[in-house]
Every structure is written in C-alpha cells, then in structure tokens.
Write a protein that holds these residues in place. Structure first.
Motif, PDB file in Angstrom:
ATOM      1  N   UNK A 421       0.808  -1.218   0.000  1.00 44.46           N
ATOM      2  CA  UNK A 421       0.000   0.000   0.000  1.00 44.46           C
ATOM      3  C   UNK A 421       0.843   1.270   0.000  1.00 44.46           C
ATOM      4  N   UNK A 422       2.163   1.136   0.159  1.00 39.66           N
ATOM      5  CA  UNK A 422       3.017   2.318   0.274  1.00 39.66           C
ATOM      6  C   UNK A 422       3.125   3.060  -1.057  1.00 39.66           C
ATOM      7  N   UNK A 423       3.180   4.384  -0.962  1.00 39.10           N
ATOM      8  CA  UNK A 423       3.291   5.224  -2.154  1.00 39.10           C
ATOM      9  C   UNK A 423       4.757   5.450  -2.504  1.00 39.10           C
ATOM     10  N   UNK A 424       4.974   5.844  -3.736  1.00 33.84           N
ATOM     11  CA  UNK A 424       6.343   6.051  -4.207  1.00 33.84           C
ATOM     12  C   UNK A 424       6.950   7.338  -3.667  1.00 33.84           C
ATOM     13  N   UNK A 425       6.135   8.351  -3.467  1.00 32.87           N
ATOM     14  CA  UNK A 425       6.640   9.623  -2.966  1.00 32.87           C
ATOM     15  C   UNK A 425       7.185   9.445  -1.549  1.00 32.87           C
ATOM     16  N   UNK A 431       4.636   9.336   5.807  1.00 33.65           N
ATOM     17  CA  UNK A 431       3.394   9.607   6.544  1.00 33.65           C
ATOM     18  C   UNK A 431       2.592   8.325   6.734  1.00 33.65           C
ATOM     19  N   UNK A 432       2.583   7.476   5.711  1.00 33.26           N
ATOM     20  CA  UNK A 432       1.872   6.199   5.839  1.00 33.26           C
ATOM     21  C   UNK A 432       2.521   5.317   6.906  1.00 33.26           C
ATOM     22  N   UNK A 433       3.842   5.231   6.870  1.00 35.04           N
ATOM     23  CA  UNK A 433       4.548   4.372   7.827  1.00 35.04           C
ATOM     24  C   UNK A 433       4.363   4.856   9.258  1.00 35.04           C
ATOM     25  N   UNK A 434       4.245   6.170   9.433  1.00 39.17           N
ATOM     26  CA  UNK A 434       4.072   6.705  10.787  1.00 39.17           C
ATOM     27  C   UNK A 434       2.769   6.228  11.417  1.00 39.17           C
ATOM     28  N   UNK A 444       6.402  -3.970  12.230  1.00 37.14           N
ATOM     29  CA  UNK A 444       5.642  -4.093  10.981  1.00 37.14           C
ATOM     30  C   UNK A 444       6.101  -3.035   9.979  1.00 37.14           C
ATOM     31  N   UNK A 445       6.259  -1.805  10.442  1.00 36.67           N
ATOM     32  CA  UNK A 445       6.718  -0.740   9.547  1.00 36.67           C
ATOM     33  C   UNK A 445       8.121  -1.033   9.026  1.00 36.67           C
ATOM     34  N   UNK A 446       8.987  -1.560   9.886  1.00 34.28           N
ATOM     35  CA  UNK A 446      10.348  -1.890   9.440  1.00 34.28           C
ATOM     36  C   UNK A 446      10.326  -3.015   8.409  1.00 34.28           C
ATOM     37  N   UNK A 447       9.450  -3.999   8.608  1.00 36.23           N
ATOM     38  CA  UNK A 447       9.336  -5.084   7.631  1.00 36.23           C
ATOM     39  C   UNK A 447       8.824  -4.549   6.293  1.00 36.23           C
ATOM     40  N   UNK A 448       7.875  -3.619   6.338  1.00 35.19           N
ATOM     41  CA  UNK A 448       7.346  -3.039   5.103  1.00 35.19           C
ATOM     42  C   UNK A 448       8.445  -2.308   4.336  1.00 35.19           C
ATOM     43  N   UNK A 449       9.271  -1.560   5.053  1.00 31.66           N
ATOM     44  CA  UNK A 449      10.377  -0.851   4.401  1.00 31.66           C
ATOM     45  C   UNK A 449      11.395  -1.837   3.830  1.00 31.66           C
ATOM     46  N   UNK A 450      11.650  -2.918   4.564  1.00 27.20           N
ATOM     47  CA  UNK A 450      12.640  -3.899   4.111  1.00 27.20           C
ATOM     48  C   UNK A 450      12.205  -4.586   2.818  1.00 27.20           C
ATOM     49  N   UNK A 451      10.901  -4.914   2.735  1.00 29.80           N
ATOM     50  CA  UNK A 451      10.425  -5.658   1.573  1.00 29.80           C
ATOM     51  C   UNK A 451       9.973  -4.763   0.423  1.00 29.80           C
ATOM     52  N   UNK A 491      -6.325   3.763   7.991  1.00 36.13           N
ATOM     53  CA  UNK A 491      -5.706   5.075   8.162  1.00 36.13           C
ATOM     54  C   UNK A 491      -4.673   5.372   7.084  1.00 36.13           C
ATOM     55  N   UNK A 492      -4.016   4.325   6.584  1.00 38.60           N
ATOM     56  CA  UNK A 492      -3.027   4.530   5.522  1.00 38.60           C
ATOM     57  C   UNK A 492      -3.677   5.162   4.304  1.00 38.60           C
ATOM     58  N   UNK A 493      -4.911   4.737   3.997  1.00 40.21           N
ATOM     59  CA  UNK A 493      -5.693   5.365   2.940  1.00 40.21           C
ATOM     60  C   UNK A 493      -5.182   5.076   1.544  1.00 40.21           C
ATOM     61  N   UNK A 494      -5.742   5.793   0.581  1.00 36.26           N
ATOM     62  CA  UNK A 494      -5.368   5.639  -0.819  1.00 36.26           C
ATOM     63  C   UNK A 494      -5.614   6.962  -1.527  1.00 36.26           C
ATOM     64  N   UNK A 495      -4.939   7.140  -2.637  1.00 41.38           N
ATOM     65  CA  UNK A 495      -5.106   8.328  -3.461  1.00 41.38           C
ATOM     66  C   UNK A 495      -5.383   7.893  -4.893  1.00 41.38           C
TER      67      UNK A 495
END
Length: 636
Positions: A421-425, A431-434, A444-451, A491-495
């Motif tokens: 779900x993470x955006x490229x910007x 902001x999403x990871x926060x 969980x946030x660290x795993x998302x960044x790693x992968x 809360x992460x949302x979408x655009x």
C-alpha cells in the motif's frame, strides 16, 4: 473427460436435490411441533373424578370433551417446542462459530507451521497454496490429525476468511501429489459451495431436537419432586408429558439424522464433481477414493468429536447402521460417478515416498490451463462461459522464496500487506509508515520498508496471490492485533494515483480481518454501484476507448439489471472514494448477486479473448473484496 461426465450439470442436479432435502428438514420440525400439539389435545381428554374411597381420585378418559381447536394450548405447546429447538440450535451454532481453526483443534488437529521441514507436510502446504491461488481464495489454515492413520480430510469454518482444512497422517503418508490434490480440491469445493455454513445449520437443527428430548428427561425429574396433597395426578401428568416429549424428541433426532445424512451425501457428490472440474484430473480424486476403499478394514474407533463431525470429512469413518446414517455416499458409487469404467478392483495401499519435487515451493497453480481458452470464432464477443473465466484467472506467475517465507510469519505478513500500500513519494510514504509505527513495536513498519524493493519489483498479477498466501499467518493474530492492523490499513488510505488495485487490496483486507461474517447491507442505488465499479474495472486496462466500451457493454449484458447504464461512464466520474462506497453497496448483496457481478467483470475482461496479468489481478481482487471464489464457477 466431457464425454464421461457433465460436471456442471452434476453440480446443478445436486444443488437442486439438496434444496429439497433442506425443505424436508424444516417440514420435519413442523411435523414434530404439530404432533406435540395433537398429543397435548389428546391428553386433555383425561380428567380426574372422585371415587367411593375418601380422598382418592381416579383418572379417566372422556373423548366427548376433547376440543381440537385450542389456540392457547397450540401456542403453549408449539411455542415451547420451538423455543427449545431454536434455543438448543442457536447455542450449538454459537459454540461452532469460532472458526475453522477452533473446530480443527477440537478434532485433535495440529496447526502446520509455514516453515515445517517435514517433506510430506511441505507438500501438503504447497498443494493447499496451489488450490487457493487457482481458486481466488485466501489460503486456509492447515492442520494434521497425527493420531489418525486412515486416509481422510476435512474442511471447517463459517466462511472463506475463517476456513481451515485438515488431513490425517495416513493421507500424508499414502497419497501421491495428484491424489492429495484431488482430495484438497474436494475440500475447497465445500468452501466455495458454502457447505460449511450449511453443515453448521444442520448440526444446529439436530442439537435443537436433542434439546427437545432432554426436556422430556426434565419432566421426569420434576415428577419425582412433586409433593403434597393430590400430588399423584400432577406427577402422573408430568410423567406422561415427559414420555410424550421424549418420544417426539427421539423420533425427531432419528428423522433429522436420516435427512442430515441424505443432505451430506448430495453435497459430497457435488464436491466430487466440483473437484474434478477444478483440477481437470478425475484420475487423482478417483485414485484417492480407491485407496480409501482399500483402507476400509483398517479403521480405528472414532472419538466423540469426530462422530459428531463425520459430515465434515472427506470419507465416512463407519459405525453403527452406517448404511442408514452414513453422511457419505457408498464409496464405490462415488468412484463410478468420476470413472464410469471402474471395474470394482481396489488396489493394495502402499506408503508413498515424497520426492524433492513434490516438496518444492509453490510456483504456479497446477489445476489451471497455461492460457485462457480462446472463444469459438463464430462466438466472438459472446459471453464467456464460467469455465473460461475460471481458467483465465488462475495464477501462473512466480513469487520469490524471500516473499513466500515472509508470508509465513504474522509480523512479516503484516509488513507485506502494508508494503503493497506504500506510495512512491518519500514524504507520503513516511506519513503512511508513521500510522503503523505502533504495530508490533514498530516491527511491521520496518518489515514493510525492508520488503518494499521486492514488492515494487513484483510482476503484474502477483500482488493479490501474495495476499492470499499471507492469510494463514494473519489469521494467527489475536483479535486485538487484527483490529489494530485493520485500523492501520484504513488510516493509511489511498489516493487517485494509487489506482484501483490499492483500493481493492484494502477492501479485501478489511473484509478478511473483519469479525463480521457478512457485511451489513449498505443502502444505495445498486444499478449505479454496478455501473461505477464495472467502469473502474474496465478502465484499468490499457486498451483503446472503443475496446473498453465493448468490454463494459458485455459486462452489462451479463448483469442484465434494469436501470443499469448501458454505456461506459466517463473517466472523470470514476472517483476512488465513490468506487469504494459503491463496492460496499455490492458487498452487502446476496452471494448470488455478488457472484453475478464478479462474473460480469470476468466477461468484460475476456471480451477480446485475452486476459492480461494486470486485468486478471483486478478481477481477482474484486472477487476477494466481495468474498467470491472462482473455484466452482460463477453462474450460481
């Protein structure tokens, strides 16, 4: 295969007979309550008269004073019977509604770890994953009954999101990969056909009738506690009432078990037909059934929990009066329906060695064809069949071993979902990871960044299958953890730049992490919701405007809903927030309507006889978000 058995017709016929049998079960309950009223009226013909002996009364029958129209008595007896039956049913269903994992544990199952080193268990997990990816279902929890050396399997749960499958140790040791695949496909058919919910309802009905019999025993105990003057007539009345209720309850149990067995038998035929349709390999399932027949002399005594759940299993475990009460058809008849050339010879059963290839990680879904079958030339732009849609959505890609291993761990699985779900910007991504930093202490946030790099490199069509592979790990989260993760996803949302697939991934996760088995119906214009979501699906393709318009019109033909816009909506009307709201309106509809909409999306996808990976992923994501499986067709 088509020359030997019409599997779609077999499914339709079995569904029709099952409906009739369920109606008979309801009628049986009505007959029992009516019988109770008739006997109550009959007993009102008895009354006491004084005898010549002082203080002694005699109970005599006076048929002349019997009144068959007694509304108060009818309400009393029928209301009491229905209250007992419904109360007992609801209590039993509530006990079984904790999910497939709880039922599997009650049967003595052991949850198979995603990192198991046992080759047979690894092969089992791979086969289940293959079935799930091909069916468009989240991967269910996998259990093994280590104490059972016979060949058997089961599926349990209330819905696909809380389903579990289990196999016996004997099945792992004695079935080849093709045979195990046929058995697992049979169990997936139970999940896709809604049999698990039907089984819970039948168990509930039987539990209610058992409660009615228990009420008879209560009257017996009350009769023994009556004291005082003229207690004999009161005690006698309670005893007679207890006998009547007990007899009616016992007769009801007998009647319900016979109907339950008949319903289960029909569902087994349906699941066999669906499994062969799904795997395209009747020999695998037929060979597994022959091995079960060969094991018939090696049965052990079933536990109380297993006897109660016999109808959940792939094959009957036998028992008293099996011919009458067996929840499964005769195994030879099941074999003949799959293989009409069966000569009745049952081969000896020998243990099967698991090769390295059998235990290798899943790479593609074996049951599906390598490409979507082309439509006949004369039928260009005709509505694709269910089988063509089903073949087109099977996963044919590869998922890296790193991501597969990560999907087996609950925290890493949450990281994978978040990473998708993470955006490229960078600023938006931060902001999403926060918003997910509080999950598992920030892990969980660290795993998302790693992968994230691996997830960005995923080829088209691989994101939804990766979600399906992650579901067993996500289901191991506690209720509180699931709720927190669901809130974080929201809360992460979408655009708009995220595209429809991100919205659908969020909708799928919200559905499967929700504690509500069926989303509440949301008010809204169904025709407008259909038009908006179908337009959004069609516009994700890279085709020309004319081709997209043709695809939409074909989908609209499948829906056939009065008031549905016949033309593709303008691109400026496709707002993701409104699409999300429209998807919620569709999600609250019946299973039939949701299946019909997913079928319309599949037909639109195949309007040009081709299915691109990105299109397949969108259609699968729509099915996931609406809780619809591709395993057994979309026509019903």
């Amino acid at each position: 295969m088509a020359a030997t058995m019409n599997f779609f017709r077999a499914q339709d016929e079995a569904r029709g007979r099952t409906t009739k049998l369920v109606v008979l079960l309801v009628l049986a309950i009505l007959v029992l309550t009516g019988t109770l009223y008739v006997l109550a009226v009959f007993l009102t013909g008895y009354h006491t008269v004084p005898t010549r002996s002082a203080g002694v009364s005699s109970l005599i029958f006076d048929g002349a004073h019997r009144d068959w129209f007694q509304p108060k008595l009818f309400c009393l007896t029928t209301g009491l019977a229905l209250a007992v039956i419904l109360g007992g049913s609801l209590m039993r269903i509530a006990e079984l509604s904790k999910g497939g994992g709880a039922i599997a544990l009650r049967l003595g199952g052991r949850l198979v770890s995603g990192v198991t080193k046992d080759p047979a268990e690894r092969r089992y997990l791979n086969v289940v994953q293959e079935m799930a990816l091909a069916a468009g279902l989240p991967v269910p929890l996998c259990f093994v009954l280590d104490h059972d050396g016979s060949i058997n399997a089961f599926a349990a749960g209330n819905s696909p999101q809380d389903a579990a499958v289990g196999v016996t140790r004997g099945a792992l040791l004695n079935l080849t990969r093709d045979e195990l695949q046929g058995v697992i496909a049979h169990e997936f058919s139970h999940i896709g056909n809604g049999d698990m919910k039907l089984n819970l309802r039948i168990i509930g009905a039987i539990a209610g009738l058992t409660a009615l019999a228990q009420l008879g025993y209560i009257f017996f105990r009350l009769a023994g506690s009556v004291r005082g003057k003229n207690s004999a007539p009161i005690a006698l009345g309670m005893i007679l009432t207890g006998v009547v209720v007990l007899l009616i309850g016992s007769g009801g149990i007998l009647f319900a078990k016979v109907i339950q067995a008949a319903v289960s038998r029909e569902r087994e035929y349906l699941a066999d037909a669906s499994a062969v349709q799904f795997t395209r390999n009747p020999l695998g399932l037929g060979s597994a059934l022959k091995k079960i027949a060969g094991f018939s002399g090696a049965r052990r005594e079933a536990s109380e929990a297993e006897l109660e759940a016999q109808h959940l299993f792939f094959a009957s475990s036998g028992g008293f009066l099996e011919a009458l009460f067996s929840t499964h058809p005769p195994i030879n008849e099941r074999i003949r329906r799959i293989d009409p050339a069966f000569d009745g010879i049952i081969p000896d059963v020998q243990p099967v060695a698991v090769s390295a290839d059998d235990a290798s990680p899943v790479s593609r879904a074996a049951p599906v064809a390598s490409a979507a079958p082309p439509l006949p030339v004369a039928a260009s732009r005709a509505v694709p069949t269910d089988i063509q849609i089903q073949d087109s959505v099977g996963f044919r890609g590869r998922i890296s071993e790193t991501l597969r291993n990560a999907s087996d761990d609950p925290v890493s699985a949450m990281g994978l979902v978040l990473g998708l779900l993470l955006r490229r910007d960078p600023a938006l991504r931060a902001a999403q990871l926060s918003k997910a930093r509080n999950l598992a202490g920030g892990e969980v946030a660290r795993e998302a960044e790693k992968f994230e790099p691996l997830l960005r490199a995923l080829p088209a069509g691989s994101r939804v299958p990766l979600l399906d592979l992650s579901m067993p790990a996500l289901r191991q989260l506690s209720a509180e953890q699931q709720n927190l993760f669901r809130q974080a996803i929201t809360q992460v949302g979408y655009e708009a730049e995220d595209g429809l697939i991100v919205l659908l991934i969020q909708a799928s996760m919200r559905r499967y992490l929700s504690r509500e088995k069926n989303p509440p119906s949301r008010p809204g214009d169904l025709a407008a919701a259909y038009a908006l979501v179908l337009t959004a699906v069609v516009r994700t393709s890279g085709e020309s405007a004319e081709a997209q318009a043709r695809a939409y019109r074909l989908g609209a033909v499948v829906l056939g809903l009065p008031g549905l816009d016949a033309n593709l909506l303008p691109a400026e009307k496709v707002d993701l927030q409104k699409v999300d709201e429209a998807l919620a309106v569709i999600a609250g509809q019946s299973v039939y309507d949701r299946r019909k909409f997913v079928r319309a999306c599949g037909a639109a996808m195949l309007h040009d006889d081709r299915a691109e990976p990105a299109e397949v992923e969108i259609v699968r994501a729509v099915g996931d978000s609406l809780g619809i499986s591709f395993a057994t067709g979309l026509g019903r």
